[in-house]
Design a protein around this motif. Structure first.
Motif, PDB file in Angstrom:
ATOM      1  N   THR A 111      31.906  46.793  46.069  1.00  0.00           N
ATOM      2  CA  THR A 111      32.928  45.879  45.231  1.00  0.00           C
ATOM      3  C   THR A 111      33.564  44.774  46.227  1.00  0.00           C
ATOM      4  OG1 THR A 111      33.779  47.762  43.982  1.00  0.00           O
ATOM      5  CG2 THR A 111      35.412  46.099  44.253  1.00  0.00           C
ATOM      6  N   MET A 112      33.422  44.885  47.424  1.00  0.00           N
ATOM      7  CA  MET A 112      34.170  43.912  48.398  1.00  0.00           C
ATOM      8  C   MET A 112      33.147  42.760  48.378  1.00  0.00           C
ATOM      9  SD  MET A 112      36.318  43.155  50.476  1.00  0.00           S
ATOM     10  CE  MET A 112      36.907  42.113  51.524  1.00  0.00           C
ATOM     11  N   GLY A 113      31.777  42.929  48.039  1.00  0.00           N
ATOM     12  CA  GLY A 113      31.134  41.440  47.971  1.00  0.00           C
ATOM     13  C   GLY A 113      31.350  40.938  46.595  1.00  0.00           C
ATOM     14  N   GLU A 114      31.524  41.653  45.487  1.00  0.00           N
ATOM     15  CA  GLU A 114      31.969  41.136  44.279  1.00  0.00           C
ATOM     16  C   GLU A 114      33.200  40.496  44.490  1.00  0.00           C
ATOM     17  OE1 GLU A 114      32.959  42.733  39.722  1.00  0.00           O
ATOM     18  OE2 GLU A 114      32.401  44.165  41.378  1.00  0.00           O
ATOM     19  N   ALA A 115      34.411  41.149  45.104  1.00  0.00           N
ATOM     20  CA  ALA A 115      35.576  40.277  45.367  1.00  0.00           C
ATOM     21  C   ALA A 115      35.388  39.002  46.197  1.00  0.00           C
ATOM     22  CB  ALA A 115      36.585  41.362  45.988  1.00  0.00           C
ATOM     23  N   LEU A 116      34.586  38.953  47.132  1.00  0.00           N
ATOM     24  CA  LEU A 116      34.555  37.728  47.931  1.00  0.00           C
ATOM     25  C   LEU A 116      33.876  36.785  47.118  1.00  0.00           C
ATOM     26  CD1 LEU A 116      33.319  39.216  51.393  1.00  0.00           C
ATOM     27  CD2 LEU A 116      35.557  38.111  50.929  1.00  0.00           C
ATOM     28  N   SER A 117      32.754  37.272  46.245  1.00  0.00           N
ATOM     29  CA  SER A 117      32.136  36.270  45.338  1.00  0.00           C
ATOM     30  C   SER A 117      33.110  35.417  44.688  1.00  0.00           C
ATOM     31  CB  SER A 117      30.901  37.007  44.766  1.00  0.00           C
ATOM     32  OG  SER A 117      29.830  37.561  45.770  1.00  0.00           O
ATOM     33  N   LEU A 118      33.697  36.206  43.723  1.00  0.00           N
ATOM     34  CA  LEU A 118      34.561  35.582  42.763  1.00  0.00           C
ATOM     35  C   LEU A 118      35.735  35.051  43.308  1.00  0.00           C
ATOM     36  CD1 LEU A 118      34.556  39.004  40.270  1.00  0.00           C
ATOM     37  CD2 LEU A 118      33.584  36.706  40.101  1.00  0.00           C
ATOM     38  N   GLY A 119      36.229  35.340  44.569  1.00  0.00           N
ATOM     39  CA  GLY A 119      37.048  34.684  45.058  1.00  0.00           C
ATOM     40  C   GLY A 119      36.667  33.319  45.492  1.00  0.00           C
ATOM     41  N   ALA A 120      35.379  33.229  46.143  1.00  0.00           N
ATOM     42  CA  ALA A 120      34.852  32.074  46.662  1.00  0.00           C
ATOM     43  C   ALA A 120      34.578  31.223  45.450  1.00  0.00           C
ATOM     44  CB  ALA A 120      33.579  32.333  47.282  1.00  0.00           C
ATOM     45  N   ILE A 121      34.154  31.631  44.344  1.00  0.00           N
ATOM     46  CA  ILE A 121      33.951  30.904  43.146  1.00  0.00           C
ATOM     47  C   ILE A 121      35.105  30.250  42.547  1.00  0.00           C
ATOM     48  CG2 ILE A 121      33.137  30.726  40.842  1.00  0.00           C
ATOM     49  CD1 ILE A 121      31.174  32.919  41.603  1.00  0.00           C
ATOM     50  N   THR A 122      36.205  30.944  42.594  1.00  0.00           N
ATOM     51  CA  THR A 122      37.423  30.576  42.102  1.00  0.00           C
ATOM     52  C   THR A 122      38.195  29.502  42.855  1.00  0.00           C
ATOM     53  OG1 THR A 122      38.255  32.832  41.326  1.00  0.00           O
ATOM     54  CG2 THR A 122      40.064  31.327  41.490  1.00  0.00           C
ATOM     55  N   LEU A 123      37.980  29.509  44.251  1.00  0.00           N
ATOM     56  CA  LEU A 123      38.626  28.695  45.185  1.00  0.00           C
ATOM     57  C   LEU A 123      37.822  27.202  45.082  1.00  0.00           C
ATOM     58  CD1 LEU A 123      39.698  30.492  48.142  1.00  0.00           C
ATOM     59  CD2 LEU A 123      41.297  29.519  46.501  1.00  0.00           C
TER      60      LEU A 123
END
Length: 341
Positions: A111-123
């Motif tokens: 999940t941490m990889g998922e959270a970082l990925s989606l956060g990076a895409i969002t920004l």
């Protein structure tokens, strides 16, 4: 920019502005103890239940990461959070108190990889200046949810991992930070038909191989292009399977692999069998150990690959297999250029 079959190259990097790690007593007795921000001597954190304790872990890590970024919760546009519990109650009850927009995630221990990925895409798409990525796990909540109550005193096989009591949080920023996210490789569900939930390293290793191999192909890199390739919680059993599978993919003798579950505990003295696991394993090792190593330039480029076993109580009791998934995040030193190799 989409590249290859499963990856994204961020034309403008997203920065990891700050990070924080909070872990339990056993983790504070391990080899990484000096790297964590806070070590709790009471694994129940003064709460009435184990689940409330995990929520408190996550909230502490989140607040500390925000504080270290020099901002307030109001400056966080979106929170991406997750845990292992049904309906992600550790996140919703813990992070909910920050009163910020929340996306609850589930990728098991990835999940941490998922959270970082989606956060990076969002920004990178311009939605806000800061987001927060945070995950947690707790040994007692995981045993209660997926295995046996602690009072049962069940025997654990040597292939079993020890769920980390801990949480890691990262504030991502569009403009500044000592570590940058430059690429992502989104994992696929990989199922080899294994049904032994006490050997999650074996269940997750094929997914880790799939994501690592695809990242190397999509970015046109050899394993040596990374100072470290770090998986989430394969442990000793899963690590050997991963290396064998990578060899079959044509990547011989990968020597720069580490695993957060192996790093977390001392196998000789802590009786954790195959190593550590859980959402909090890769998250707390990332925030406590990996990001500081990149921030100071010791490592210039790291492929961070948290791994997850996509099972539930229902799927296990109905006799289903344990599929795996792994999310790849390319982390680089922000203060210098990284040469391709």
């Amino acid at each position: 920019m989409e590249i290859g079959k499963q990856s994204i190259r961020l034309e403008e990097p997203v920065y990891v502005e700050s990070w924080a790690s909070v872990v339990g007593k056993k983790e504070g007795e391990g080899p990484l103890a000096v790297f964590f921000d806070e070590i709790e001597t009471d694994d129940q954190l003064g709460q009435n239940t184990w689940e409330e304790a995990e929520s408190m872990l996550q909230q502490k890590a989140a607040r500390l990461a925000v504080k270290k970024a020099g901002c307030t919760p109001e400056d966080i546009r979106i929170i991406f959070a997750g845990d292992l519990l049904a309906q992600s109650i550790a996140s919703s009850f813990g992070i909910g108190e920050l009163d910020r927009p929340l996306y609850g995630l589930f990728g098991a221990c990835s999940t941490m990889g998922e959270a970082l990925s989606l956060g990076a895409i969002t920004l990178s798409a311009g939605h806000g200046e800061r987001v927060l990525a945070v995950t947690s796990s707790h040994f007692a909540t995981a045993e209660k949810e997926f295995r046996f109550p602690l009072g049962y005193g069940s025997q654990r096989p040597l292939s079993a991992s020890w769920t980390v009591t801990g949480s890691g949080a990262c504030v991502l920023n569009r403009k500044k930070g000592k570590v940058k996210i430059t690429g992502l490789t989104t994992g696929k569900v990989v199922d080899y038909g294994l049904k032994d939930s006490q050997n999650m390293g074996a269940c997750m290793a094929p997914a880790a191989c799939s994501t690592i191999a695809q990242n190397l192909k999509d970015f046109g890199r050899e394993p040596e292009a990374y100072d470290q390739i770090i998986t989430g919680d394969l442990g000793y059993v899963g690590q050997q399977i991963l290396l064998d599978l990578l060899e079959k993919e044509g990547y011989q003798a990968v020597k720069n692999h580490k695993d957060c579950g192996i790093l977390m505990y001392d196998q000789e003295t802590q009786d954790t069998h195959a190593g550590g696991s859980g959402c909090g394993c890769s998250a707390s090792v990332l925030a406590g150990y990996i990001l500081p190593k990149i921030a100071c330039g010791d490592w210039k480029r790291v492929l961070f690959v948290p791994t997850g076993a996509l099972m539930s109580k229902v799927s296990f009791y109905e006799g289903n297999s344990v599929p795996g998934i792994a999310q790849g995040v390319v982390l680089e030193w922000a203060d210098g250029e990284v040469e391709e190799s």
